[in-house]
Design an enzyme around this catalytic site. Structure first.
Site, PDB file in Angstrom:
ATOM      1  N   GLU A  47       5.015 -16.204 -46.992  1.00  0.00           N
ATOM      2  CA  GLU A  47       4.464 -17.551 -47.186  1.00  0.00           C
ATOM      3  C   GLU A  47       4.098 -17.870 -48.640  1.00  0.00           C
ATOM      4  O   GLU A  47       3.897 -19.028 -48.972  1.00  0.00           O
ATOM      5  CB  GLU A  47       3.270 -17.790 -46.251  1.00  0.00           C
ATOM      6  CG  GLU A  47       2.068 -16.905 -46.460  1.00  0.00           C
ATOM      7  CD  GLU A  47       2.117 -15.643 -45.617  1.00  0.00           C
ATOM      8  OE1 GLU A  47       3.222 -15.213 -45.234  1.00  0.00           O
ATOM      9  OE2 GLU A  47       1.033 -15.070 -45.351  1.00  0.00           O
ATOM     10  N   LEU A  48       3.998 -16.882 -49.505  1.00  0.00           N
ATOM     11  CA  LEU A  48       3.683 -17.252 -50.886  1.00  0.00           C
ATOM     12  C   LEU A  48       4.918 -17.779 -51.611  1.00  0.00           C
ATOM     13  O   LEU A  48       4.811 -18.203 -52.761  1.00  0.00           O
ATOM     14  CB  LEU A  48       3.080 -16.081 -51.658  1.00  0.00           C
ATOM     15  CG  LEU A  48       4.081 -15.115 -52.287  1.00  0.00           C
ATOM     16  CD1 LEU A  48       3.441 -14.381 -53.428  1.00  0.00           C
ATOM     17  CD2 LEU A  48       4.601 -14.167 -51.266  1.00  0.00           C
TER      18      LEU A  48
END
Lengths: 219, 229
Positions: free
Chosen positions: A49-50
């Site tokens: 998700e980063l």
């Protein structure tokens, strides 16, 4: 079941849910083990998700670039050939927009309405929700991979007592005792670990289990 | 062309006590390390900061406190908006003791709230956080139902200053980020009154092809070339 075998056992079973070409997001801890147990011929794209689409394995020290490529926990990471980096807004757009096929996360409590609590124990453990709330709301399929009980106490409940990470979100629960689907009628036990009886599994579960007519041993 | 290049100390001089500061980066990766280091030694404080997380100890740059973990350690931050504190136990302790005021929002909502702040939008309508403690956040305007589905309306976020960590910047401020280090930097560069880019490398205009510019230079007010890192 011997404690050290539980996590790989659960991860191996979760990995069987993956089909070729799926985009998956795997939480820190047990969930990331799943890629070690991918069935023959099955390739998945790991989303982090980063901002990594096509995350690779943790690099050794010589290949690590911690100033530029890290994972969702901030540790050195890598990207596979054909992968892409995105910024945070686009990454979460991929999540909420339904472009991630499955997310595998751990849980502190799950309830029979598909609610999951895993981000805070008020006053005791307060890390923050990070990306978990978006992942639960956005991923097409939510798989909770966790030990069935905590210190002997049920974690699969009628209603979560800890603050929710999201409501009505969990599709499937995999523990060392069995595989369960969360349905509008309740939690259906569809596979059991033959080391346990159905009665033992129910006794370790607060929610009332619906026993699938097609109940079979976990493979 | 106006010279945008300043030192880390000159960047600190632009930031007043009590400022609201956005800092791009993810657990410190991709943050403006030398400006933040200088800010941590400035004696300034009462800041309100917006960054994804609380960074961590033992940074890959060799520092004991990595990036804004220094500012948390020094007690320079009064209020924090972000999504996660778990990588830095000291931040969790300061939150629990009340020393650090924390407003947590989901990571994806945070990114969009900053994007909205920079893009002139009045809020973000997201299903994330419905039915959770987030509903009680002061950063939520309310709950709406459209087409049978519940959403939270999140406030847009802006700051006085954004500190952006980059790999390459040209003298006009056009930016290229490396690896996963773009994270929150790109949205934050749109959402502050003063945008300061710290880059590892300064290059001539044209060296970053227009198609590869990830933050246009018009958004960038000042450039710092990374110092001593």
């Amino acid at each position: 079941m011997e404690k050290s075998l539980i996590k790989p056992f659960i991860a191996k079973r979760v990995a069987q849910e993956f089909t070729d070409g799926m985009v998956v997001n795997l939480g820190i801890g047990l969930p990331v083990l799943c890629t070690s147990f991918l069935p023959e011929g099955i390739h998945v794209t790991v989303h982090s998700e980063l901002g990594i689409v096509g995350q690779g394995p943790a690099p050794d020290e010589a290949n690590a670039d911690p100033m530029h490529i890290v994972d969702a926990g901030g540790s050195p990471s890598s990207i596979v050939a054909g992968g892409a980096f995105t910024d945070s807004a686009e990454s979460f757009g991929l999540i909420r927009g339904g472009h991630v096929d499955a997310v595998v996360l751990g849980g502190l409590e799950v309830d029979q309405e598909g609610g999951l609590a895993n981000w805070i124990i008020p006053g005791k453990r307060m890390p923050g929700m990070g990306g978990a709330m978006d992942l639960l709301v956005g991923a097409k399929k939510v798989i909770v991979a966790m030990e069935h009980t905590a210190k002997g106490n049920p974690k699969i409940l009628k209603k979560c007592r800890l603050p929710y990470t999201a409501i009505n979100c969990v599709n499937m629960i995999v523990t060392e005792m069995g595989v369960m689907d969360v349905t509008p009628e309740g939690i259906v036990l569809r596979e059991y670990n033959p080391e346990f009886t159905v009665e033992q599994i129910q006794a370790a579960t607060e929610a009332e289990l619906i026993i699938s007519p097609d109940l079979k041993p976990m493979a | 062309m106006r010279n945008k290049i300043i030192t880390a100390q000159q960047a600190v001089d632009l930031i007043p006590d009590g400022a609201t500061i956005m800092m791009g980066g993810f657990v410190g990766c991709g943050s403006a390390l030398s400006v933040i280091d200088a800010l941590s030694k400035s004696g300034k404080g009462h800041f309100h900061t917006i960054h994804n997380d609380s960074s961590k100890m033992n940074g890959p740059d060799g520092d004991e406190y990595y990036s804004w973990a220094k500012m948390i350690h020094n007690g320079q931050i009064e209020g924090y908006i972000g999504s996660h504190l778990g990588t830095n136990p000291e931040a969790v302790e300061k939150w629990a003791s009340g020393e650090l005021k924390v407003d947590l929002v989901p990571q994806g909502s945070l990114a969009e709230m900053i994007r909205a702040g920079g893009a002139g939008l009045g809020g973000v309508i997201t299903p994330t956080g419905v039915g959770t403690l987030v509903e009680d956040s002061p950063l939520v305007r309310g709950k709406v139902n459209y087409d049978g589905k519940d959403y939270l309306v999140m406030k847009p976020l802006r700051a006085d200053v954004a500190l952006i960590g980059a790999y390459k910047v040209d003298k006009l401020g056009n930016v290229w980020y490396k690896g996963s280090a773009q994270n929150f930097n790109r949205v934050m560069a749109t959402a502050a009154d003063i945008v300061i880019v710290e880059a590892e490398h300064l290059v001539e205009v044209g060296e970053i092809e227009p198609e590869n510019v990830m933050t246009p230079g018009i958004l960038v007010d000042y450039i710092v070339v990374r110092e001593g890192k």
